[in-house]
Write an enzyme that holds these catalytic residues in place. Sequence first.
Site, PDB file in Angstrom:
ATOM      1  N   HIS A  57       0.838  -1.210   0.000  1.00  0.00           N
ATOM      2  CA  HIS A  57       0.000   0.000   0.000  1.00  0.00           C
ATOM      3  C   HIS A  57       0.868   1.254   0.000  1.00  0.00           C
ATOM      4  O   HIS A  57       0.794   2.091   0.908  1.00  0.00           O
ATOM      5  CB  HIS A  57      -0.968  -0.023   1.197  1.00  0.00           C
ATOM      6  N   ASN A  58       1.667   1.379  -1.037  1.00  0.00           N
ATOM      7  CA  ASN A  58       2.637   2.470  -1.123  1.00  0.00           C
ATOM      8  C   ASN A  58       2.268   3.401  -2.291  1.00  0.00           C
ATOM      9  O   ASN A  58       1.226   3.243  -2.940  1.00  0.00           O
ATOM     10  CB  ASN A  58       4.037   1.870  -1.325  1.00  0.00           C
ATOM     11  N   ASP A  88      -5.491   5.449  -0.313  1.00  0.00           N
ATOM     12  CA  ASP A  88      -4.747   4.667   0.700  1.00  0.00           C
ATOM     13  C   ASP A  88      -3.711   5.528   1.431  1.00  0.00           C
ATOM     14  O   ASP A  88      -2.728   4.986   1.976  1.00  0.00           O
ATOM     15  CB  ASP A  88      -4.034   3.471   0.035  1.00  0.00           C
TER      16      ASP A  88
HETATM   17  C1  0WF Z   1      -4.015 -12.295  -2.267  1.00  0.00           C
HETATM   18  C2  0WF Z   1      -5.478 -11.930  -2.392  1.00  0.00           C
HETATM   19  C3  0WF Z   1      -5.580 -10.579  -3.095  1.00  0.00           C
HETATM   20  N1  0WF Z   1      -5.247 -10.544  -4.424  1.00  0.00           N
HETATM   21  C4  0WF Z   1      -5.279  -9.379  -5.150  1.00  0.00           C
HETATM   22  O1  0WF Z   1      -4.995  -9.394  -6.358  1.00  0.00           O
HETATM   23  C5  0WF Z   1      -5.655  -8.216  -4.467  1.00  0.00           C
HETATM   24  C6  0WF Z   1      -5.768  -6.865  -4.821  1.00  0.00           C
HETATM   25  N2  0WF Z   1      -6.145  -6.195  -3.712  1.00  0.00           N
HETATM   26  N3  0WF Z   1      -6.271  -7.070  -2.708  1.00  0.00           N
HETATM   27  C7  0WF Z   1      -5.984  -8.319  -3.132  1.00  0.00           C
HETATM   28  N4  0WF Z   1      -5.957  -9.492  -2.441  1.00  0.00           N
HETATM   29  C8  0WF Z   1      -6.599  -6.740  -1.357  1.00  0.00           C
HETATM   30  C9  0WF Z   1      -5.672  -5.712  -0.769  1.00  0.00           C
HETATM   31  C10 0WF Z   1      -6.431  -5.047   0.297  1.00  0.00           C
HETATM   32  C11 0WF Z   1      -7.853  -5.289   0.021  1.00  0.00           C
HETATM   33  C12 0WF Z   1      -7.954  -6.149  -1.194  1.00  0.00           C
HETATM   34  N5  0WF Z   1      -6.064 -11.880  -1.095  1.00  0.00           N
HETATM   35  C13 0WF Z   1      -7.519 -11.715  -0.968  1.00  0.00           C
HETATM   36  C14 0WF Z   1      -7.585 -12.908  -0.064  1.00  0.00           C
HETATM   37  C15 0WF Z   1      -6.144 -13.110  -0.328  1.00  0.00           C
HETATM   38  O2  0WF Z   1      -8.348 -13.969  -0.436  1.00  0.00           O
HETATM   39  C16 0WF Z   1      -9.718 -13.837  -0.485  1.00  0.00           C
HETATM   40  C17 0WF Z   1     -10.386 -14.680  -1.352  1.00  0.00           C
HETATM   41  C18 0WF Z   1     -11.767 -14.601  -1.445  1.00  0.00           C
HETATM   42  C19 0WF Z   1     -12.455 -13.702  -0.643  1.00  0.00           C
HETATM   43  C20 0WF Z   1     -11.783 -12.871   0.230  1.00  0.00           C
HETATM   44  C21 0WF Z   1     -10.386 -12.941   0.318  1.00  0.00           C
HETATM   45 ZN    ZN Z   2      -5.731   0.399  -2.436  1.00  0.00          ZN
END
Ligand code: 0WF
Ligand code: ZN
Length: 494
Positions: free
Chosen positions: A243-244, A284
């Site tokens: 988050h940079n 952010d």
């Molecule tokens: C690694 C995975 C994930 N993948 C992304 O591409 C991405 C982009 N933003 N975010 C992401 N997270 C988060 C950063 C802060 C908020 C959103 N994460 C999400 C998690 C592992 O796995 C799930 C899967 C299904 C439902 C909820 C979380």
């Molecule tokens: Zn963001």
Amino acid sequence: MTTKIIHFMLNGRLQQAEFRDDCSTAEVKDLFRAAAEAEPHHILKMYNINGSVVNISPRLDTNSVDSYYRLEVVASDLKSVGMPTELDSMEHRLQRLENKVSEEAVKSPDAIADLKSQVESFKRKLESVEHLSWMGLFKEDSDHQLSTLSPKPKTSGLSLQEDRQQVRRKFLNMSSLQVTEEVREHLKTPIFDNWQWEEAEMLVLLQVMFTDLDFLTAFHIELDVLQNFLFEVFCHYNNIPFHNFRHCFCVTQMMYGLIWLTELRSKLSRIDLLIMLTSALCHDLDHPGYNNVYQINAQTDLALRYNDISPLENHHCAVAFGIMSKPECNILKNLTCEQYKHIRGGMIKCILATDMARHNEILNKFKTMQPVFDFTNKDHKEVLMKIMVKVSDISNEARPMAVAEPWLDCLLQEFFNQSDTEKLKGLPVTPFMDRDKVSKPSSQTNFIRFVLLPLFTELTKLFPCLEEHILEPVRRALDYYSDLERAGKEETKE
Ligand code: 0WF
Ligand code: ZN
């Protein structure tokens, strides 16, 4: 004697090194050290495509661009994950934990399991840095509570202030006129590669986005005020893995691309476009690298200030308006009171909408509007704007794999830092952040299936042209990670 060409990824950029195979190990190490701009007290770690550490030496196997090594600079930033500053004190702490385990053994089996897992995790950390111990590397960095591992580690040797001033000088010395037509066109697409640009250049590109959407003329924004504002935004992003400022740039650039691809200029007012682009830029600000769940469980100052209600998003928004409270940074200063109120209200809504805890609420609202969507309806427009910011925020997988994959590494690094801290503090650990439980493919397949595809599909219904630009690449990413997941499962079977 032959010349070896080694492909390696450094801070998200694919590079290549060339050396003769009769070089000494020291010469090869110096070569990579120079590429990484590492200082004498830094340690270089090279990983092969399987994630195993390999020796940096003339015997390094040659590779191709598809099987690049990953080069990392290991600096004195382990404090961020709750590591003590001296090896002595680490051993001390380990000893205390082990004693506690044996003390607790007669009391409660749960406590034993918990402490044992903390000890194990601690031991793993000790093992992973044992080769550094002789260098006395664990130096206290008292003014930075959090991780300093980021896509671009600070290796310049300058203080943070000097570093920032250098970025400011470079930014102001570059003219946006230097940005070629080719780059300007590329900037309007999701295939734009953020990793090729340094911080001052990203600031210039942000300036281009504001000017090319005619915001300066329409809202009487003076160029130096825009530049001061952008620079302050840059300064208020932390040097953390995900988050940079680079994430802020990517989200803003995706928003900019979506505005052009969907021809939103003909469907929404310019003031609404300004709200969306500025929200993306600020969404952010001052992110500490630990999510809302952590803030609430650890009862941090932010959670106390915002009563556990979207503490981070409330903070990002407050920091944004704090920056604009200075007249020299206030891009909204020449607007009428009414316009200012509209923009402030819109930005607050868009930034608060990035809290993923509200994902289903916002997506469901958008789904109900979809069949009768009306660009002149205020409520419809408001939800669309939130959806656009949300899509931009989590859109890495819509980018080419070479751009998207390093972002996943950065995110998992930040997640693991959080779960390590949670374990050390005895706080609940979010399963998808636990390094012992998640794999890169499994976390991504679920996220794409259950979060990205439903969201992107809904937006594509309103803007069919997005099928090719964001939906298709995300489907390809799902295939890629599903294949990796299957291969991983098969490997464990054997
Ligand atoms: C690694 C995975 C994930 N993948 C992304 O591409 C991405 C982009 N933003 N975010 C992401 N997270 C988060 C950063 C802060 C908020 C959103 N994460 C999400 C998690 C592992 O796995 C799930 C899967 C299904 C439902 C909820 C979380
Ligand atoms: Zn963001």
